[in-house]
Design a protein around this motif. Sequence first.
Motif, PDB file in Angstrom:
ATOM      1  N   GLY A 158       8.488   8.795 -20.398  1.00  0.00           N
ATOM      2  CA  GLY A 158       8.255  10.003 -21.172  1.00  0.00           C
ATOM      3  C   GLY A 158       6.906  10.628 -20.887  1.00  0.00           C
ATOM      4  N   GLU A 159       6.306  10.259 -19.757  1.00  0.00           N
ATOM      5  CA  GLU A 159       5.022  10.826 -19.362  1.00  0.00           C
ATOM      6  C   GLU A 159       5.264  11.965 -18.383  1.00  0.00           C
ATOM      7  OE1 GLU A 159       2.785   7.539 -17.776  1.00  0.00           O
ATOM      8  OE2 GLU A 159       2.699   6.531 -19.704  1.00  0.00           O
ATOM      9  N   LYS A 160       4.279  12.815 -18.256  1.00  0.00           N
ATOM     10  CA  LYS A 160       4.373  13.909 -17.294  1.00  0.00           C
ATOM     11  C   LYS A 160       3.799  13.428 -15.968  1.00  0.00           C
ATOM     12  CE  LYS A 160       4.062  17.435 -20.799  1.00  0.00           C
ATOM     13  NZ  LYS A 160       3.216  18.372 -21.475  1.00  0.00           N
ATOM     14  N   PRO A 161       4.561  13.568 -14.888  1.00  0.00           N
ATOM     15  CA  PRO A 161       4.027  13.154 -13.580  1.00  0.00           C
ATOM     16  C   PRO A 161       2.772  13.950 -13.243  1.00  0.00           C
ATOM     17  CG  PRO A 161       6.375  13.616 -13.443  1.00  0.00           C
ATOM     18  CD  PRO A 161       5.916  14.077 -14.789  1.00  0.00           C
ATOM     19  N   CYS A 162       1.797  13.273 -12.701  1.00  0.00           N
ATOM     20  CA  CYS A 162       0.534  13.899 -12.326  1.00  0.00           C
ATOM     21  C   CYS A 162       0.353  13.715 -10.822  1.00  0.00           C
ATOM     22  CB  CYS A 162      -0.607  13.251 -13.104  1.00  0.00           C
ATOM     23  SG  CYS A 162      -2.200  14.030 -12.830  1.00  0.00           S
ATOM     24  N   LEU A 163       0.532  14.789 -10.083  1.00  0.00           N
ATOM     25  CA  LEU A 163       0.444  14.724  -8.628  1.00  0.00           C
ATOM     26  C   LEU A 163      -0.598  15.709  -8.124  1.00  0.00           C
ATOM     27  CD1 LEU A 163       4.276  14.735  -7.859  1.00  0.00           C
ATOM     28  CD2 LEU A 163       2.779  12.748  -8.015  1.00  0.00           C
ATOM     29  N   GLY A 164      -1.278  15.330  -7.070  1.00  0.00           N
ATOM     30  CA  GLY A 164      -2.242  16.213  -6.431  1.00  0.00           C
ATOM     31  C   GLY A 164      -1.551  17.161  -5.463  1.00  0.00           C
ATOM     32  N   ASP A 165      -2.295  18.148  -4.958  1.00  0.00           N
ATOM     33  CA  ASP A 165      -1.731  19.126  -4.024  1.00  0.00           C
ATOM     34  C   ASP A 165      -1.129  18.467  -2.798  1.00  0.00           C
ATOM     35  OD1 ASP A 165      -2.492  21.122  -5.731  1.00  0.00           O
ATOM     36  OD2 ASP A 165      -4.280  21.687  -4.590  1.00  0.00           O
ATOM     37  N   GLU A 166      -1.821  17.460  -2.267  1.00  0.00           N
ATOM     38  CA  GLU A 166      -1.334  16.809  -1.055  1.00  0.00           C
ATOM     39  C   GLU A 166      -0.031  16.058  -1.290  1.00  0.00           C
ATOM     40  OE1 GLU A 166      -4.006  14.121  -3.294  1.00  0.00           O
ATOM     41  OE2 GLU A 166      -4.292  16.135  -2.546  1.00  0.00           O
ATOM     42  N   GLU A 167       0.272  15.714  -2.553  1.00  0.00           N
ATOM     43  CA  GLU A 167       1.533  15.055  -2.879  1.00  0.00           C
ATOM     44  C   GLU A 167       2.611  16.069  -3.255  1.00  0.00           C
ATOM     45  OE1 GLU A 167      -0.051  10.876  -4.723  1.00  0.00           O
ATOM     46  OE2 GLU A 167      -0.285  12.691  -5.946  1.00  0.00           O
ATOM     47  N   VAL A 209       0.834  -1.202   0.000  1.00  0.00           N
ATOM     48  CA  VAL A 209       0.000   0.000   0.000  1.00  0.00           C
ATOM     49  C   VAL A 209       0.873   1.258   0.000  1.00  0.00           C
ATOM     50  CG1 VAL A 209      -1.697   1.327   1.326  1.00  0.00           C
ATOM     51  CG2 VAL A 209      -1.992  -1.139   1.026  1.00  0.00           C
ATOM     52  N   HIS A 210       1.939   1.253   0.786  1.00  0.00           N
ATOM     53  CA  HIS A 210       2.850   2.405   0.821  1.00  0.00           C
ATOM     54  C   HIS A 210       3.459   2.640  -0.568  1.00  0.00           C
ATOM     55  CE1 HIS A 210       5.857   5.270   2.165  1.00  0.00           C
ATOM     56  NE2 HIS A 210       6.732   4.560   1.487  1.00  0.00           N
ATOM     57  N   THR A 211       3.881   1.572  -1.230  1.00  0.00           N
ATOM     58  CA  THR A 211       4.494   1.714  -2.548  1.00  0.00           C
ATOM     59  C   THR A 211       3.498   2.276  -3.555  1.00  0.00           C
ATOM     60  OG1 THR A 211       5.947  -0.153  -2.047  1.00  0.00           O
ATOM     61  CG2 THR A 211       5.783   0.490  -4.345  1.00  0.00           C
ATOM     62  N   VAL A 212       2.246   1.852  -3.475  1.00  0.00           N
ATOM     63  CA  VAL A 212       1.231   2.332  -4.416  1.00  0.00           C
ATOM     64  C   VAL A 212       0.817   3.772  -4.111  1.00  0.00           C
ATOM     65  CG1 VAL A 212      -1.142   2.009  -5.243  1.00  0.00           C
ATOM     66  CG2 VAL A 212       0.351   0.031  -4.932  1.00  0.00           C
ATOM     67  N   LEU A 213       0.612   4.087  -2.837  1.00  0.00           N
ATOM     68  CA  LEU A 213       0.021   5.383  -2.491  1.00  0.00           C
ATOM     69  C   LEU A 213       0.998   6.452  -2.006  1.00  0.00           C
ATOM     70  CD1 LEU A 213      -3.224   4.213  -0.673  1.00  0.00           C
ATOM     71  CD2 LEU A 213      -2.966   5.019  -3.020  1.00  0.00           C
ATOM     72  N   LYS A 214       2.106   6.071  -1.424  1.00  0.00           N
ATOM     73  CA  LYS A 214       2.944   7.065  -0.760  1.00  0.00           C
ATOM     74  C   LYS A 214       4.293   7.332  -1.412  1.00  0.00           C
ATOM     75  CE  LYS A 214       0.242   7.673   2.846  1.00  0.00           C
ATOM     76  NZ  LYS A 214      -0.366   8.937   3.145  1.00  0.00           N
ATOM     77  N   ASN A 215       4.815   6.418  -2.173  1.00  0.00           N
ATOM     78  CA  ASN A 215       6.161   6.558  -2.708  1.00  0.00           C
ATOM     79  C   ASN A 215       6.159   7.479  -3.930  1.00  0.00           C
ATOM     80  OD1 ASN A 215       8.841   6.234  -3.178  1.00  0.00           O
ATOM     81  ND2 ASN A 215       8.768   4.035  -3.505  1.00  0.00           N
ATOM     82  N   VAL A 216       5.895   8.750  -3.686  1.00  0.00           N
ATOM     83  CA  VAL A 216       5.695   9.728  -4.752  1.00  0.00           C
ATOM     84  C   VAL A 216       6.960   9.914  -5.595  1.00  0.00           C
ATOM     85  CG1 VAL A 216       5.091  12.127  -5.246  1.00  0.00           C
ATOM     86  CG2 VAL A 216       3.906  10.889  -3.448  1.00  0.00           C
TER      87      VAL A 216
END
Length: 187
Positions: A170-179, A152-159
Amino acid sequence: MTNHFHFILEADERQVAAFWNCFRRLLELYLDRHGRPRMMDGIVVTVVRISNLYQLRTEIAYVIRNAFVVRTDVHVFADPWSSGFLYFNPLLEKNGVQASSLKGRTLRAFTCMRSITELDAGIYVKDGRAQMWSFVDYKYTEGFFDNVRQFVHTVLKNVEAQVETAKRYGEKPCLGDEELFPLVYKR
């Protein structure tokens, strides 16, 4: 995803090429039948060799998290088009009918073609969709993680790893404000 695919395969280059050629041929037939011919034109295949356990874990997490990051209506551990719901799930329901028992119109409706006359007995179908638990070796994949918490940590937290993986493709990272907030103030 509507515009790309991610697969994690344990295979040599020849087997990966054979898988892609078969998958592409079947998808082209499906898209042609549904009024979207030539949609696969211009598709670029990128094969990334996974060299260590850390990279394997982050690649698995990236694939599971992919649709969740982009779409607000996707639950990371309940998306029917991702295998995320399989891992460490004590409530996983394994039901459906064997694909090999499908005949006639039911078989044609499931495969969207007439040329397939028999399917693998290990594949199960429910509500017209192959059940992922019947063809993804999720127990084997669980073995790459020490426990459910690490998964779960690897999927949700390892930003940081998610950003590295996105850049590798070659993709653009997509992160939310909390990340984003902790990354901005990390340095």
